[in-house]
Design a protein around this motif. Structure first.
Motif, mmCIF file in Angstrom:
data_model
loop_
_atom_site.group_PDB
_atom_site.id
_atom_site.type_symbol
_atom_site.label_atom_id
_atom_site.label_comp_id
_atom_site.label_asym_id
_atom_site.label_seq_id
_atom_site.Cartn_x
_atom_site.Cartn_y
_atom_site.Cartn_z
ATOM 1 N N GLU A 159 3.136 3.470 13.387
ATOM 2 C CA GLU A 159 2.150 4.176 12.503
ATOM 3 C C GLU A 159 2.145 3.214 11.021
ATOM 4 O O GLU A 159 0.879 2.986 10.478
ATOM 5 C CB GLU A 159 2.767 5.436 12.010
ATOM 6 N N THR A 160 3.344 2.330 10.843
ATOM 7 C CA THR A 160 3.184 1.508 9.733
ATOM 8 C C THR A 160 2.398 0.292 9.796
ATOM 9 O O THR A 160 1.676 -0.128 9.134
ATOM 10 C CB THR A 160 4.830 1.099 9.269
ATOM 11 N N ARG A 161 2.564 -0.356 11.449
ATOM 12 C CA ARG A 161 1.605 -1.322 11.597
ATOM 13 C C ARG A 161 0.158 -0.802 11.414
ATOM 14 O O ARG A 161 -0.657 -1.811 10.996
ATOM 15 C CB ARG A 161 1.894 -1.835 13.180
ATOM 16 N N LEU A 162 -0.069 0.331 11.970
ATOM 17 C CA LEU A 162 -1.653 0.958 11.845
ATOM 18 C C LEU A 162 -2.054 0.925 10.427
ATOM 19 O O LEU A 162 -3.091 0.419 9.907
ATOM 20 C CB LEU A 162 -1.878 2.107 12.496
ATOM 21 N N ALA A 163 -1.173 1.452 9.605
ATOM 22 C CA ALA A 163 -1.425 1.655 8.045
ATOM 23 C C ALA A 163 -1.611 0.264 7.241
ATOM 24 O O ALA A 163 -2.503 0.207 6.618
ATOM 25 C CB ALA A 163 -0.305 2.577 7.359
ATOM 26 N N GLU A 164 -0.740 -0.390 7.738
ATOM 27 C CA GLU A 164 -0.900 -1.871 7.112
ATOM 28 C C GLU A 164 -2.066 -2.581 7.525
ATOM 29 O O GLU A 164 -2.787 -3.351 6.684
ATOM 30 C CB GLU A 164 0.393 -2.688 7.596
ATOM 31 N N ASP A 194 0.923 -1.262 -0.001
ATOM 32 C CA ASP A 194 0.093 0.015 -0.004
ATOM 33 C C ASP A 194 0.929 1.247 0.109
ATOM 34 O O ASP A 194 1.999 1.311 0.617
ATOM 35 C CB ASP A 194 -1.039 -0.205 1.219
ATOM 36 N N PRO A 195 0.722 2.250 -0.910
ATOM 37 C CA PRO A 195 1.469 3.272 -1.035
ATOM 38 C C PRO A 195 1.770 4.094 0.424
ATOM 39 O O PRO A 195 2.735 4.665 0.722
ATOM 40 C CB PRO A 195 0.467 4.356 -1.734
ATOM 41 N N SER A 196 0.704 4.005 1.288
ATOM 42 C CA SER A 196 0.843 4.598 2.593
ATOM 43 C C SER A 196 1.885 4.110 3.543
ATOM 44 O O SER A 196 2.544 4.608 4.271
ATOM 45 C CB SER A 196 -0.518 5.033 3.386
ATOM 46 N N VAL A 197 1.878 2.615 3.412
ATOM 47 C CA VAL A 197 2.833 1.862 4.126
ATOM 48 C C VAL A 197 4.130 2.112 3.542
ATOM 49 O O VAL A 197 5.042 2.320 4.366
ATOM 50 C CB VAL A 197 2.597 0.450 4.281
ATOM 51 N N VAL A 198 4.121 2.045 2.280
ATOM 52 C CA VAL A 198 5.566 2.303 1.695
ATOM 53 C C VAL A 198 6.142 3.634 1.998
ATOM 54 O O VAL A 198 7.488 3.935 2.343
ATOM 55 C CB VAL A 198 5.452 2.035 0.187
ATOM 56 N N ALA A 199 5.408 4.621 2.072
ATOM 57 C CA ALA A 199 5.741 5.899 2.334
ATOM 58 C C ALA A 199 6.213 6.056 3.770
ATOM 59 O O ALA A 199 7.452 6.848 4.124
ATOM 60 C CB ALA A 199 4.651 6.819 2.210
ATOM 61 N N LEU A 200 5.523 5.396 4.628
ATOM 62 C CA LEU A 200 6.070 5.452 6.186
ATOM 63 C C LEU A 200 7.524 4.712 6.259
ATOM 64 O O LEU A 200 8.183 5.051 6.969
ATOM 65 C CB LEU A 200 4.934 4.788 6.960
#
Length: 99
Positions: A70-75, A46-52
């Motif tokens: 934050e990455t765990r939450l976005a994933e 996911d782009p938000s996970v990759v960005a983090l």
């Protein structure tokens, strides 16, 4: 000789108890179906996970902790959204608490 052996065993036992492994990803368990596996893969990409993950600074411990959380939450959010799009109920049935 006996003292050295006892000390060695004590240190070995202590080393076995110590754990330097990070907390597991919320998506670490085995997939329940091919759709679950596909959603896990999609969530990791996911782009938000990759960005983090690109923002992580290995020299800054506070940055690492904050971004790991934050990455765990976005994933997890991306995984649940993928499951919803595919008509599958997320395991556990309860959405994570948001702070």
């Amino acid at each position: 000789m006996i003292r050295t052996t006892t000390l060695g065993l004590a240190l070995l036992a202590l080393g076995a108890c110590a754990s330097g492994t990070p907390a597991p990803s919320p998506l670490a368990e085995a997939p329940l179906s091919p759709t679950h596996a596909a959603c896990r893969s999609e969530a990791r990409d996911d782009p938000s996970v990759v960005a983090l993950t690109q923002q992580m600074n290995p020299l800054n411990f506070a940055n690492q902790n904050r971004l790991a959380h934050e990455t765990r939450l976005a994933e997890l959010r991306a995984y649940r959204e993928c499951l919803r799009r595919n008509g599958i109920i997320a395991p556990g049935g309860v959405e994570a608490v948001r702070r």
